[in-house]
Design a protein around this motif. Structure first.
Motif, PDB file in Angstrom:
ATOM      1  N   ALA A  75      31.726  39.156 112.342  1.00 27.05           N
ATOM      2  CA  ALA A  75      30.542  38.567 111.725  1.00 27.05           C
ATOM      3  C   ALA A  75      30.885  37.264 111.017  1.00 27.05           C
ATOM      4  CB  ALA A  75      29.921  39.562 110.750  1.00 27.05           C
ATOM      5  N   CYS A  78      31.624  34.447 113.643  1.00 22.18           N
ATOM      6  CA  CYS A  78      30.412  33.876 114.236  1.00 22.18           C
ATOM      7  C   CYS A  78      29.676  32.995 113.232  1.00 22.18           C
ATOM      8  CB  CYS A  78      29.494  34.997 114.729  1.00 22.18           C
ATOM      9  SG  CYS A  78      30.154  35.937 116.130  1.00 22.18           S
ATOM     10  N   LEU A  79      29.740  33.418 111.972  1.00 18.24           N
ATOM     11  CA  LEU A  79      29.099  32.617 110.926  1.00 18.24           C
ATOM     12  C   LEU A  79      29.806  31.271 110.758  1.00 18.24           C
ATOM     13  CD1 LEU A  79      26.858  32.762 108.745  1.00 18.24           C
ATOM     14  CD2 LEU A  79      28.562  33.725 107.201  1.00 18.24           C
ATOM     15  N   VAL A 103      24.567  39.031 110.895  1.00 16.76           N
ATOM     16  CA  VAL A 103      25.749  39.328 110.090  1.00 16.76           C
ATOM     17  C   VAL A 103      25.494  40.447 109.095  1.00 16.76           C
ATOM     18  CG1 VAL A 103      26.662  36.991 110.311  1.00 16.76           C
ATOM     19  CG2 VAL A 103      25.137  37.539 108.409  1.00 16.76           C
ATOM     20  N   LEU A 127      30.932  37.833 103.178  1.00 14.72           N
ATOM     21  CA  LEU A 127      30.128  37.058 104.113  1.00 14.72           C
ATOM     22  C   LEU A 127      29.407  35.912 103.402  1.00 14.72           C
ATOM     23  CD1 LEU A 127      28.630  39.822 106.433  1.00 14.72           C
ATOM     24  CD2 LEU A 127      30.387  38.142 106.975  1.00 14.72           C
TER      25      LEU A 127
END
Length: 400
Positions: A75, A78-79, A103, A127
């Motif tokens: 996650a 990809c962020l 996410v 995150l």
């Protein structure tokens, strides 16, 4: 656990739905990316991981911290890829990151697997930090404005609230399982107490009574039997029996209650022969002309409850006391059995006193049996007016 499996199915559904939303945005913004092919690559990674995570988290044996760490790493990766795929201008303008809400699935996974809000909040903070790093990597640190922080707050709230709800739900399920276990243990203790009351306690009471009548050495034997009866009653009470108000007295096994007739013990049985076996000059039994059927185990329990009621009459009423047993089928599926006597009756509060003293004849041998069958027991008695016990149990349809 059933609840935990349902929670993981909900996380899998969210992961798939948020993937569809992210894919729609990537397709829409494809021509505006600095590296368009990078957008497709990120979408492919998200799709593959969605499929794998759905499969992996479905098995409790794989839900360890390695899988959770990998989920969070994918996650975050990809962020952070947004800083390479998007243009600095779009990032500075507040355009959503490539995975957008996808996410949050990692935050939900941590909250569910950790069984509390601490794990979910930890994942949200990590995150959230990755979201800030997107602006730093794109060279636009001063543009991490309200949109970025709103996303971080939403992740934080998701981890906090979902983690808290999951903990409450798992605690509630554990308490329910414990309550079911205690209920099963209590019913088993009640069943054993009825067996003891219908056999051992009655024998000890008889030995005590006969010994006192005989006198001499037999009287000493009777005294010892009486002490053992009292000790056994106390032991049954201390084992956690719930004292249900009931009539003092014993109970015997119904005639034929444990006698096979060549058929399956669980097959339906006609209740009339079990009750007719109690007929005597002092006991009048009235039954319908057509069979009144109950499942075999239920019929035997009802027969034993009637035997217990009649044994009360023999033990606690003067000689010559008459009793009447009436069997009825109300036509609505219930079977009603009443046992009435013309004895001296009982004073108010006598049943509660007997139960408190550990004399569980009615509380277990009658009320306990009928309650376990899903039925009810009504007892009406007054000094000088006799006693009537009415037992109602769910039954099958009557043959016409």
């Amino acid at each position: 656990m059933g609840l935990e499996a349902a929670l993981w199915r909900a996380v899998a559904f969210y992961r798939g739905a948020s993937l569809v939303y992210a894919a729609a945005l990537i397709v829409k913004n494809f021509g505006e990316y600095a590296h368009p092919l990078g957008g497709w690559a990120v979408l492919a990674v998200m799709a593959v991981w969605t499929l794998y995570a759905t499969y992996a988290f479905s098995d409790a044996r794989r839900r360890g911290w390695p899988l959770l760490a990998a989920d969070l790493a994918v996650a975050a990766g990809c962020l952070l890829a947004t800083a390479w795929v998007e243009t600095p201008a779009n990032i500075a303008g507040g355009r959503p990151t490539l995975p957008v809400a996808w996410v949050a699935a990692a935050v939900l996974s941590w909250a569910v697997a950790g069984g509390g809000k601490r794990a979910g909040v930890t994942a949200a903070l990590l995150l959230g930090a990755a979201g800030v790093l997107v602006h730093l990597a794109a060279g636009t640190p001063g543009t991490a404005g309200p949109a970025t922080f709103n996303g971080i707050v939403l992740l934080f709230l998701a981890g906090l609230v979902v983690g808290h709800v999951v903990k409450l739900a798992l605690d509630a399920e554990a308490r329910l399982a414990r309550a079911v276990e205690l209920e099963a243990a209590t019913r088993e203790r009640e069943r054993l107490a009825r067996r003891i009351h219908d056999s051992v306690l009655q024998v000890l009471a008889m030995v005590q009574r006969r010994g006192q009548e005989a006198g001499g050495e037999a009287a000493e034997l009777g005294r010892l039997a009486g002490e053992q009866e009292a000790a056994l009653r106390a032991l049954i009470g201390s084992a956690g029996e719930a004292a249900v108000p009931g009539r003092e007295g014993g109970g015997g096994n119904a005639p034929g209650a444990g006698v096979g007739d060549g058929h399956d013990e669980d097959a339906d049985a006609d209740l009339r022969p079990l009750l007719n076996g109690h007929a005597s000059p002092a006991v009048t039994v009235s039954t319908p002309a057509t069979p009144v059927r109950l499942p075999g185990p239920a019929a035997r329990e009802v027969g034993a409850a009637v035997a217990a009621a009649l044994d009360n009459v023999r033990r606690h009423c003067p000689g010559g006391t008459r009793a009447w047993v009436l069997l009825e089928d109300d036509g609505a599926g219930d079977v009603i059995v009443s046992v009435r006597d013309d004895g001296p009756g009982m004073p108010r509060g006598r049943l509660a006193e007997a139960a408190a003293a550990g004399r569980l004849g009615v509380a277990q041998s009658i009320q306990g049996r009928i309650r376990d069958l899903g039925g009810t027991v009504s007892i009406v008695s007054a000094p000088g007016q006799g006693t009537e016990i009415e037992m109602t149990v769910p039954g099958g349809p009557r043959e016409r």
